[in-house]
Design a protein around this motif. Structure first.
Motif, PDB file in Angstrom:
ATOM      1  N   ALA A 168      36.403   7.863 -12.325  1.00  0.00           N
ATOM      2  CA  ALA A 168      35.060   7.302 -12.285  1.00  0.00           C
ATOM      3  C   ALA A 168      34.032   8.421 -12.389  1.00  0.00           C
ATOM      4  CB  ALA A 168      34.859   6.518 -10.999  1.00  0.00           C
ATOM      5  N   ALA A 169      32.940   8.158 -13.095  1.00  0.00           N
ATOM      6  CA  ALA A 169      31.903   9.168 -13.285  1.00  0.00           C
ATOM      7  C   ALA A 169      30.865   9.091 -12.170  1.00  0.00           C
ATOM      8  CB  ALA A 169      31.219   8.964 -14.631  1.00  0.00           C
ATOM      9  N   PRO A 170      30.243  10.201 -11.824  1.00  0.00           N
ATOM     10  CA  PRO A 170      29.116  10.162 -10.886  1.00  0.00           C
ATOM     11  C   PRO A 170      27.988   9.314 -11.466  1.00  0.00           C
ATOM     12  CG  PRO A 170      29.879  12.418 -11.260  1.00  0.00           C
ATOM     13  CD  PRO A 170      30.545  11.561 -12.287  1.00  0.00           C
ATOM     14  N   ASN A 171      27.166   8.733 -10.609  1.00  0.00           N
ATOM     15  CA  ASN A 171      26.055   7.894 -11.078  1.00  0.00           C
ATOM     16  C   ASN A 171      25.075   8.656 -11.959  1.00  0.00           C
ATOM     17  OD1 ASN A 171      27.006   5.647  -9.731  1.00  0.00           O
ATOM     18  ND2 ASN A 171      25.745   5.988  -7.913  1.00  0.00           N
ATOM     19  N   SER A 172      25.052   9.979 -11.807  1.00  0.00           N
ATOM     20  CA  SER A 172      24.074  10.795 -12.522  1.00  0.00           C
ATOM     21  C   SER A 172      24.535  11.251 -13.907  1.00  0.00           C
ATOM     22  CB  SER A 172      23.711  12.025 -11.679  1.00  0.00           C
ATOM     23  OG  SER A 172      24.885  12.695 -11.248  1.00  0.00           O
ATOM     24  N   ALA A 173      25.738  10.877 -14.337  1.00  0.00           N
ATOM     25  CA  ALA A 173      26.243  11.301 -15.649  1.00  0.00           C
ATOM     26  C   ALA A 173      25.727  10.374 -16.747  1.00  0.00           C
ATOM     27  CB  ALA A 173      27.770  11.313 -15.649  1.00  0.00           C
ATOM     28  N   TRP A 174      25.156  10.965 -17.799  1.00  0.00           N
ATOM     29  CA  TRP A 174      24.594  10.164 -18.882  1.00  0.00           C
ATOM     30  C   TRP A 174      24.427  11.029 -20.132  1.00  0.00           C
ATOM     31  CZ3 TRP A 174      19.851  11.662 -21.030  1.00  0.00           C
ATOM     32  CH2 TRP A 174      19.125  12.606 -20.282  1.00  0.00           C
ATOM     33  N   LEU A 175      24.139  10.361 -21.255  1.00  0.00           N
ATOM     34  CA  LEU A 175      23.772  11.086 -22.469  1.00  0.00           C
ATOM     35  C   LEU A 175      22.890  10.209 -23.341  1.00  0.00           C
ATOM     36  CD1 LEU A 175      25.455  10.129 -25.283  1.00  0.00           C
ATOM     37  CD2 LEU A 175      27.342  11.160 -24.051  1.00  0.00           C
ATOM     38  N   ARG A 176      22.106  10.872 -24.176  1.00  0.00           N
ATOM     39  CA  ARG A 176      21.229  10.185 -25.124  1.00  0.00           C
ATOM     40  C   ARG A 176      21.196  10.994 -26.406  1.00  0.00           C
ATOM     41  NH1 ARG A 176      16.735   6.585 -24.599  1.00  0.00           N
ATOM     42  NH2 ARG A 176      15.322   6.698 -26.393  1.00  0.00           N
ATOM     43  N   ILE A 177      21.383  10.313 -27.527  1.00  0.00           N
ATOM     44  CA  ILE A 177      21.364  10.959 -28.838  1.00  0.00           C
ATOM     45  C   ILE A 177      20.101  10.520 -29.566  1.00  0.00           C
ATOM     46  CG2 ILE A 177      22.604  11.358 -30.990  1.00  0.00           C
ATOM     47  CD1 ILE A 177      25.137  10.332 -29.603  1.00  0.00           C
ATOM     48  N   ALA A 178      19.252  11.478 -29.908  1.00  0.00           N
ATOM     49  CA  ALA A 178      18.037  11.172 -30.653  1.00  0.00           C
ATOM     50  C   ALA A 178      18.380  10.872 -32.109  1.00  0.00           C
ATOM     51  CB  ALA A 178      17.054  12.342 -30.564  1.00  0.00           C
ATOM     52  N   ASP A 179      17.433  10.252 -32.823  1.00  0.00           N
ATOM     53  CA  ASP A 179      17.676   9.891 -34.214  1.00  0.00           C
ATOM     54  C   ASP A 179      18.042  11.105 -35.065  1.00  0.00           C
ATOM     55  OD1 ASP A 179      17.200   7.265 -33.656  1.00  0.00           O
ATOM     56  OD2 ASP A 179      15.105   7.295 -34.307  1.00  0.00           O
ATOM     57  N   GLY A 180      17.491  12.269 -34.736  1.00  0.00           N
ATOM     58  CA  GLY A 180      17.773  13.470 -35.523  1.00  0.00           C
ATOM     59  C   GLY A 180      19.058  14.164 -35.135  1.00  0.00           C
ATOM     60  N   GLY A 181      19.783  13.629 -34.128  1.00  0.00           N
ATOM     61  CA  GLY A 181      21.056  14.206 -33.740  1.00  0.00           C
ATOM     62  C   GLY A 181      21.014  15.083 -32.509  1.00  0.00           C
ATOM     63  N   GLU A 182      19.830  15.312 -31.929  1.00  0.00           N
ATOM     64  CA  GLU A 182      19.749  16.123 -30.712  1.00  0.00           C
ATOM     65  C   GLU A 182      20.291  15.325 -29.531  1.00  0.00           C
ATOM     66  OE1 GLU A 182      16.495  18.577 -27.955  1.00  0.00           O
ATOM     67  OE2 GLU A 182      15.815  17.143 -29.473  1.00  0.00           O
ATOM     68  N   VAL A 183      21.161  15.950 -28.748  1.00  0.00           N
ATOM     69  CA  VAL A 183      21.792  15.298 -27.604  1.00  0.00           C
ATOM     70  C   VAL A 183      21.303  15.940 -26.310  1.00  0.00           C
ATOM     71  CG1 VAL A 183      23.973  14.663 -26.497  1.00  0.00           C
ATOM     72  CG2 VAL A 183      23.857  14.881 -28.992  1.00  0.00           C
ATOM     73  N   LYS A 184      20.911  15.100 -25.360  1.00  0.00           N
ATOM     74  CA  LYS A 184      20.595  15.563 -24.014  1.00  0.00           C
ATOM     75  C   LYS A 184      21.338  14.674 -23.030  1.00  0.00           C
ATOM     76  CE  LYS A 184      16.006  17.475 -24.928  1.00  0.00           C
ATOM     77  NZ  LYS A 184      14.569  17.451 -24.550  1.00  0.00           N
ATOM     78  N   GLY A 185      21.704  15.243 -21.895  1.00  0.00           N
ATOM     79  CA  GLY A 185      22.413  14.432 -20.914  1.00  0.00           C
ATOM     80  C   GLY A 185      22.703  15.196 -19.653  1.00  0.00           C
ATOM     81  N   ASN A 186      23.541  14.612 -18.827  1.00  0.00           N
ATOM     82  CA  ASN A 186      23.951  15.221 -17.570  1.00  0.00           C
ATOM     83  C   ASN A 186      25.440  14.963 -17.383  1.00  0.00           C
ATOM     84  OD1 ASN A 186      24.437  15.230 -14.481  1.00  0.00           O
ATOM     85  ND2 ASN A 186      22.428  16.179 -14.701  1.00  0.00           N
ATOM     86  N   LEU A 187      26.173  15.991 -16.985  1.00  0.00           N
ATOM     87  CA  LEU A 187      27.623  15.887 -16.817  1.00  0.00           C
ATOM     88  C   LEU A 187      28.020  15.356 -15.443  1.00  0.00           C
ATOM     89  CD1 LEU A 187      28.567  19.306 -18.436  1.00  0.00           C
ATOM     90  CD2 LEU A 187      28.839  17.045 -19.485  1.00  0.00           C
ATOM     91  N   GLY A 188      27.018  15.088 -14.610  1.00  0.00           N
ATOM     92  CA  GLY A 188      27.269  14.636 -13.249  1.00  0.00           C
ATOM     93  C   GLY A 188      26.473  15.452 -12.263  1.00  0.00           C
ATOM     94  N   CYS A 189      26.280  16.717 -12.611  1.00  0.00           N
ATOM     95  CA  CYS A 189      25.453  17.640 -11.837  1.00  0.00           C
ATOM     96  C   CYS A 189      24.611  18.480 -12.791  1.00  0.00           C
ATOM     97  CB  CYS A 189      26.330  18.532 -10.961  1.00  0.00           C
ATOM     98  SG  CYS A 189      25.474  19.948 -10.242  1.00  0.00           S
TER      99      CYS A 189
END
Length: 257
Positions: A58-79
């Motif tokens: 199971a992932a921590p509640n804080s883990a996420w990612l978002r991919i912008a239309d141009g391909g840039e990725v931002k997110g959090n691995l859990g910490c």
């Protein structure tokens, strides 16, 4: 995001280059994986769980990612926050240049972060979208399961404290009608005035119950109580909240599901 540094655990990992088709068109373009890009990009995806070698975590509640239309990725691995470049081809996506901060956080297993980063960087991942669910699958069958999430407002949301660690027992809710914050410090209930203005929250004197709990929870309560009788900076990043005290101490929280 803090100035990125490669995770030490990824030092031995050879990150694969972007998957390129038709002469290297940009990620998310009409000619390269347009269907996959359209259904995956521009969405805040919360990581639900990670399956590697048949073992699901199971992932921590804080883990996420978002991919912008141009391909840039931002997110959090859990910490730790991370960034990457994404490229689409057919129904697949490849993450390149995966980089992350190197903070030590309580309550998040470092092995999970390392494994998630390695899985995302594991070559050509197939994408499968069903409703608000996304599954990324590596060539070896490892999977990252994600769910689309809407942004959470500061007020009216129950924020579960993720750092310092209180085993999910500490939470705060800011009430727009009463101008107060209430919740639990991990053991004792708390209530105080909370005035929100220009990225800051002025917290009044904390009114709490007087129960005694185990040492770890009491230490967490002590840290959280230091936020009160003062002004904290706040930042809401979709469904994650960061409170920073006047002396630079940070408290992280995630919107309760």
């Amino acid at each position: 995001m803090d100035k990125p540094q490669r995770l030490a655990a990824l030092a031995a990992l050879t990150l694969l280059p972007l998957a390129v088709a038709c002469g290297g068109e940009k990620a998310g373009s009409d000619t390269v994986g347009a269907g996959a890009a359209a259904s995956v990009t521009g969405v805040h995806w919360a990581v639900d769980d990670l399956t590697v070698d048949g073992k699901k975590s199971a992932a921590p509640n804080s883990a996420w990612l978002r991919i912008a239309d141009g391909g840039e990725v931002k997110g959090n691995l859990g910490c730790n926050n991370f960034g990457a470049d994404a490229a689409f081809a057919d129904s697949h996506v490849t993450f390149d240049k995966v980089e992350a901060t190197e903070m030590a956080c309580e309550g998040v297993a470092p092995d999970f972060e390392t494994t998630l980063a390695r899985t995302l960087a594991d070559g050509d991942l197939s994408t499968e979208v069903k409703g608000d669910k996304l599954t990324l699958t590596t060539p070896d069958g490892d999977r990252v399961a994600l769910t689309k999430q809407e942004a959470a407002p500061l007020k009216g949301t129950e924020w579960t404290i993720t750092s310092p660690d209180a085993d999910g027992k500490a939470h705060l809710t800011f009430d727009a009608k009463t101008g107060q914050v209430s919740g639990s410090l991990g053991c004792n209930k708390v209530r105080a005035t909370a005035t929100v203005s220009d990225g800051r929250i002025t917290l009044g004197t904390a009114s709490t119950t007087r129960m005694m709990c185990d040492t770890s929870l009491m230490n967490t309560e002590k840290t959280l109580l230091e936020l009160f009788d003062g002004t904290v900076k706040y930042e809401v990043n979709h469904r994650n909240l960061t409170l920073t005290s006047e002396n630079g101490e940070r408290v992280n929280a995630a919107a309760t599901e």
